[in-house]
Design a protein around this motif. Structure first.
Motif, PDB file in Angstrom:
ATOM      1  N   ASP A  86      13.896  -5.444  46.652  1.00  0.00           N
ATOM      2  CA  ASP A  86      15.111  -4.997  45.961  1.00  0.00           C
ATOM      3  C   ASP A  86      14.766  -4.021  44.841  1.00  0.00           C
ATOM      4  N   GLU A  87      13.738  -4.362  44.064  1.00  0.00           N
ATOM      5  CA  GLU A  87      13.319  -3.475  42.968  1.00  0.00           C
ATOM      6  C   GLU A  87      12.931  -2.109  43.516  1.00  0.00           C
ATOM      7  N   ASN A  88      12.171  -2.101  44.605  1.00  0.00           N
ATOM      8  CA  ASN A  88      11.737  -0.839  45.180  1.00  0.00           C
ATOM      9  C   ASN A  88      12.923  -0.012  45.672  1.00  0.00           C
ATOM     10  N   ALA A  89      13.854  -0.663  46.354  1.00  0.00           N
ATOM     11  CA  ALA A  89      15.007   0.057  46.904  1.00  0.00           C
ATOM     12  C   ALA A  89      15.835   0.693  45.798  1.00  0.00           C
ATOM     13  N   LEU A  90      16.096  -0.056  44.727  1.00  0.00           N
ATOM     14  CA  LEU A  90      16.930   0.462  43.645  1.00  0.00           C
ATOM     15  C   LEU A  90      16.185   1.493  42.804  1.00  0.00           C
ATOM     16  N   ARG A  91      14.880   1.279  42.618  1.00  0.00           N
ATOM     17  CA  ARG A  91      14.106   2.260  41.849  1.00  0.00           C
ATOM     18  C   ARG A  91      14.024   3.597  42.587  1.00  0.00           C
ATOM     19  N   VAL A  92      13.820   3.549  43.897  1.00  0.00           N
ATOM     20  CA  VAL A  92      13.758   4.780  44.684  1.00  0.00           C
ATOM     21  C   VAL A  92      15.105   5.502  44.652  1.00  0.00           C
ATOM     22  N   LEU A  93      16.196   4.740  44.755  1.00  0.00           N
ATOM     23  CA  LEU A  93      17.519   5.357  44.662  1.00  0.00           C
ATOM     24  C   LEU A  93      17.719   6.031  43.306  1.00  0.00           C
ATOM     25  N   LYS A  94      17.256   5.379  42.247  1.00  0.00           N
ATOM     26  CA  LYS A  94      17.391   5.976  40.911  1.00  0.00           C
ATOM     27  C   LYS A  94      16.561   7.254  40.806  1.00  0.00           C
ATOM     28  N   GLU A  95      15.337   7.202  41.322  1.00  0.00           N
ATOM     29  CA  GLU A  95      14.465   8.373  41.252  1.00  0.00           C
ATOM     30  C   GLU A  95      15.007   9.536  42.074  1.00  0.00           C
ATOM     31  N   ASN A  96      15.722   9.252  43.135  1.00  0.00           N
ATOM     32  CA  ASN A  96      16.261  10.300  44.004  1.00  0.00           C
ATOM     33  C   ASN A  96      17.683  10.722  43.631  1.00  0.00           C
ATOM     34  N   LEU A  97      18.241  10.070  42.603  1.00  0.00           N
ATOM     35  CA  LEU A  97      19.620  10.351  42.221  1.00  0.00           C
ATOM     36  C   LEU A  97      19.741  11.784  41.694  1.00  0.00           C
ATOM     37  N   ARG A  98      20.757  12.490  42.155  1.00  0.00           N
ATOM     38  CA  ARG A  98      20.997  13.865  41.718  1.00  0.00           C
ATOM     39  C   ARG A  98      22.381  13.974  41.076  1.00  0.00           C
ATOM     40  N   PHE A  99      22.686  15.181  40.612  1.00  0.00           N
ATOM     41  CA  PHE A  99      23.957  15.463  39.941  1.00  0.00           C
ATOM     42  C   PHE A  99      24.854  16.232  40.901  1.00  0.00           C
ATOM     43  N   ARG A 100      26.168  16.022  40.800  1.00  0.00           N
ATOM     44  CA  ARG A 100      27.077  16.844  41.590  1.00  0.00           C
ATOM     45  C   ARG A 100      27.076  18.276  41.063  1.00  0.00           C
ATOM     46  N   GLY A 101      27.066  18.387  39.728  1.00  0.00           N
ATOM     47  CA  GLY A 101      26.998  19.702  39.134  1.00  0.00           C
ATOM     48  C   GLY A 101      28.323  20.438  39.132  1.00  0.00           C
ATOM     49  N   THR A 102      28.267  21.769  39.199  1.00  0.00           N
ATOM     50  CA  THR A 102      29.458  22.624  39.130  1.00  0.00           C
ATOM     51  C   THR A 102      29.704  23.236  40.504  1.00  0.00           C
ATOM     52  N   LYS A 103      30.372  22.485  41.370  1.00  0.00           N
ATOM     53  CA  LYS A 103      30.538  22.895  42.760  1.00  0.00           C
ATOM     54  C   LYS A 103      31.943  23.392  43.084  1.00  0.00           C
ATOM     55  N   GLY A 104      32.900  23.228  42.162  1.00  0.00           N
ATOM     56  CA  GLY A 104      34.241  23.721  42.442  1.00  0.00           C
ATOM     57  C   GLY A 104      35.068  22.778  43.279  1.00  0.00           C
ATOM     58  N   THR A 105      36.235  23.251  43.708  1.00  0.00           N
ATOM     59  CA  THR A 105      37.226  22.364  44.319  1.00  0.00           C
ATOM     60  C   THR A 105      36.883  21.936  45.737  1.00  0.00           C
ATOM     61  N   THR A 106      36.205  22.774  46.493  1.00  0.00           N
ATOM     62  CA  THR A 106      35.798  22.362  47.845  1.00  0.00           C
ATOM     63  C   THR A 106      34.290  22.478  48.043  1.00  0.00           C
ATOM     64  N   GLY A 107      33.578  22.604  46.949  1.00  0.00           N
ATOM     65  CA  GLY A 107      32.126  22.662  47.027  1.00  0.00           C
ATOM     66  C   GLY A 107      31.557  24.055  47.187  1.00  0.00           C
ATOM     67  N   THR A 108      32.417  25.098  47.176  1.00  0.00           N
ATOM     68  CA  THR A 108      31.947  26.466  47.420  1.00  0.00           C
ATOM     69  C   THR A 108      31.618  27.221  46.144  1.00  0.00           C
ATOM     70  N   GLN A 109      31.944  26.666  44.973  1.00  0.00           N
ATOM     71  CA  GLN A 109      31.740  27.294  43.665  1.00  0.00           C
ATOM     72  C   GLN A 109      32.571  28.570  43.493  1.00  0.00           C
ATOM     73  N   ALA A 110      33.674  28.674  44.248  1.00  0.00           N
ATOM     74  CA  ALA A 110      34.487  29.895  44.212  1.00  0.00           C
ATOM     75  C   ALA A 110      35.037  30.176  42.818  1.00  0.00           C
ATOM     76  N   SER A 111      35.489  29.137  42.102  1.00  0.00           N
ATOM     77  CA  SER A 111      36.073  29.352  40.774  1.00  0.00           C
ATOM     78  C   SER A 111      35.031  29.906  39.802  1.00  0.00           C
ATOM     79  N   PHE A 112      33.811  29.464  39.927  1.00  0.00           N
ATOM     80  CA  PHE A 112      32.756  29.956  39.037  1.00  0.00           C
ATOM     81  C   PHE A 112      32.325  31.376  39.418  1.00  0.00           C
ATOM     82  N   MET A 113      32.433  31.705  40.688  1.00  0.00           N
ATOM     83  CA  MET A 113      32.193  33.093  41.089  1.00  0.00           C
ATOM     84  C   MET A 113      33.238  34.015  40.465  1.00  0.00           C
TER      85      MET A 113
END
Length: 485
Positions: free
Chosen positions: A182-209
Motif C-alpha cells: 500500500d505504501e509503495n502504491a500510494l508513494r508512486v502515485l504521489k511521485e507521478n502526480l502532475r498538474f492540470r495547469g492552464t489548458k483552457g475550456t476543452t484542453g486546447t489552450q485556445a483562450s491563452f493563445m
C-alpha cells in the motif's frame, strides 16, 4: 417540526468523519477554507506567470490579491452562488470586490477547472503527504511487534483449521507486507502526480493563445503556473478536466489500503476470540452495557467498519471515469466532492485507530502454548513415524498404527469433549516402546516452525527498514496515538 432550532449545529447532519473520526489535519485539508484559499492562490500564481510572460499585470494587483488570500467572505460567496448557480463565478465576484485594482485580471484566460481541478490535485498531493507517514507508523509498530515475537511458536491456520505451526512474529509479517504494498502504491502515485495547469475550456489552450498569440509562451505559462503551485510537470493532454482515470488510481489505491486494514483487523478479532492476542483495553473501558466481563475488540471492529466503506468507494471513481463523455460532463462533480474527500478522510480515520492498536497489542503466550499442545500431538505423527523407521520399524505398519490411534484420540476430543490423549495412547502401545523416551523432544514446538524466525529477520532488514528510512524524521518526532472516542 415546530420548536426545532434549525440554526443549532446539533440540528444539522455532520459527517462522522469530520465530527468523530478523522484527524484535524486531514479535516482541514478538505475544508472550505483550504479549498477556496487555494483557489485564490491559483489566481495569484496565474497572474504572476502571465505577468512574467509579458501581459500587462502590475505588482500592485498581485499584492492586493495576495493580501486577501485568506480573507474569504463565505456568506457573500454563498449569496452569489445562490444567484449565479456557479460556485467559481461566485468566488470570483467576491474576490474581485475585495481586490478592486486586481479585478480586471483575476481568472484571466482561465476556465472553472483551472481552479477546480488544480485545487483537487493540490489537495490530493497534500492528503498523500499526510497519509503516507501514518502508513509508515503502522508498519513500524508491526515491525517492532514482529521482531519481538519472531520466535514465539503459534498454531497456524488454513481454512481456519489447525495447520502447521508458524510464529506470532511471522504472522505479523503477512500483515506488514500488505501495508508495504500500500505504501509503495500510494508513494508512486504521489511521485507521478502532475498538474492540470492552464489548458483552457476543452484542453486546447485556445483562450491563452488569444492572450499571447504565441504557442511557446502558452506552453511556458502551463509549466510556470505548475511550478509556482508546487508541481514539476503538467499532464500533457487533457479535456476540460484532468482525466478521471487518475481518481480511479488514487481511490483504487486507498480502497486497496482498506482491504489491508480489514484483513489485519479481522485477524486480530479472530485472535481476540482465541484469547491469544488482544488490542489495547483501557482501565475504564466498557466492553458491553449488559455483559460487564466482556473485552470486545471495538477498535479493530471500527477499523473494519471504516475499511468496508473505503473499499466500496472504488466503484464510484471507476463509474465516474467511465461515464465522462468526450471532453467532460458535469455528472462527475457532485460524486467527486463526496468520493475524493471521504476516501482520504476514511483512510486517515482507520489508520489512526490502527496505529493505536498496533502500538499496544497484548500477547498471551500461555494461551498460545495451550492451543499448540492441543493440536501438536496430531502434527507430530510424521516425526513419530520417522523416529520409528530410524529404530528399524516398518513405515507402512507404523503409519497404520498411528492412523488408528489418532482417530481414536480424535473421537475423544470431538465426541466426548475430552483432551487430546493421542500421546498417552502411543506411550501405552508396546509397538512404540523404542521411541517413548524421545517423545518429549519430538514435541518441541520450536522444531515445527521451519525458518519462520529467520524469515522475520530477513524481511525486516531487507524490505521494511529501507521503507521506514524514508519516513525517519516523521517517525522520530511521532507521539503515541491516542483516540478521542
Amino acid at each position: 417540526m415546530e420548536g426545532i432550532d434549525f440554526a443549532s449545529p446539533h440540528a444539522n447532519y455532520r459527517s462522522p468523519l469530520s465530527s468523530r473520526y478523522a484527524s484535524r489535519d486531514m479535516r482541514y485539508n478538505f475544508s472550505d477554507e483550504k479549498k477556496f484559499s487555494t483557489w485564490r492562490k491559483l489566481w495569484v500564481n496565474l497572474a504572476k506567470a502571465e505577468k512574467e510572460l509579458g501581459l500587462d499585470i502590475t505588482d500592485e494587483q498581485i499584492k492586493e490579491m495576495e493580501a486577501n488570500i485568506h480573507n474569504i467572505d463565505f456568506d457573500a460567496a454563498a449569496a452569489e452562488e445562490a444567484l449565479t448557480r456557479h460556485d467559481v463565478m461566485a468566488h470570483i465576484h467576491v474576490f474581485a470586490k475585495q481586490c478592486p485594482i486586481a479585478a480586471p485580471i483575476i481568472h484571466l484566460g482561465a476556465t472553472s477547472c483551472f481552479v477546480g481541478d488544480n485545487t483537487d490535485l493540490i489537495l490530493i498531493k497534500d492528503a498523500l503527504n499526510l497519509l503516507l507517514p501514518k502508513i509508515a507508523s503502522v508498519i513500524q509498530n508491526l515491525a517492532k511487534f514482529a521482531e519481538k515475537y519472531r520466535s514465539l511458536p503459534t498454531l497456524g491456520f488454513t481454512h481456519l483449521q489447525p495447520a502447521q505451526l508458524t510464529t506470532v512474529g511471522k504472522r505479523a509479517t503477512l500483515w506488514l507486507y500488505d501495508f508495504l504494498m500500500d505504501e509503495n502504491a500510494l508513494r508512486v502515485l504521489k511521485e507521478n502526480l502532475r498538474f492540470r495547469g492552464t489548458k483552457g475550456t476543452t484542453g486546447t489552450q485556445a483562450s491563452f493563445m488569444q492572450l499571447f498569440n504565441d504557442g511557446a509562451k502558452v506552453r511556458a505559462l502551463d509549466r510556470r503556473v505548475a511550478i509556482l503551485s508546487g508541481f514539476e510537470k503538467t499532464y500533457p493532454v487533457t479535456g476540460q478536466t484532468y482525466t478521471r482515470k487518475l481518481d480511479v488510481q488514487i481511490v483504487g489505491a486507498l480502497s486497496s489500503l482498506g482491504s489491508s486494514i480489514h484483513k489485519t483487523c479481522t485477524d486480530l478479532r479472530l485472535l481476540a476470540n482465541f484469547k491469544e492476542i488482544e488490542e489495547p483495553f483501557e482501565k475504564s473501558q466498557i466492553g458491553s452495557s449488559a455483559m460487564a466481563y466482556k473485552r470486545n475488540p471495538m477498535r479493530s471492529e471500527r477499523c473494519c467498519a471504516l475499511a468496508r466503506h473505503l473499499i466500496t468507494l472504488y466503484g464510484n471513481a471507476a463509474n465516474t471515469h467511465s461515464t465522462q463523455w468526450l471532453e467532460r460532463t458535469l455528472d462527475d462533480s457532485a460524486n467527486r466532492r463526496i468520493t475524493l474527500s471521504e476516501a482520504f478522510l476514511t483512510a486517515d480515520s482507520a489508520l489512526t485507530v490502527l496505529a493505536n492498536i498496533t502500538q499496544g497489542l497484548v500477547v498471551y503466550p500461555k494461551v498460545i502454548e495451550r492451543r499448540i499442545n492441543q493440536e501438536l500431538p496430531f502434527m507430530s505423527t510424521e516425526n513419530i513415524i520417522m523416529a520409528m523407521v530410524k529404530k528399524g520399524g516398518d513405515r507402512q505398519e507404523c503409519h497404520e498404527k498411528i492412523r488408528v490411534l489418532s482417530h481414536e484420540a480424535g473421537a475423544q476430543v470431538k465426541e466426548h469433549g475430552k483432551d487430546n490423549d493421542f500421546l498417552d495412547r502411543v506411550r501405552a502401545d508396546p509397538y512404540f516402546r523404542p521411541i517413548v523416551a524421545e517423545l518429549q523432544s519430538l514435541l518441541d514446538p520450536s522444531t515445527y516452525i521451519g525458518r519462520a524466525a529467520d524469515q522475520v529477520t530477513e524481511f525486516l532488514e531487507e524490505e521494511v527498514e529501507p521503507i521506514l528510512s524514508i519516513y525517519k524524521d516523521a517517525l522520530d518526532n511521532e507521539k503515541p496515538v491516542s483516540l478521542k472516542i
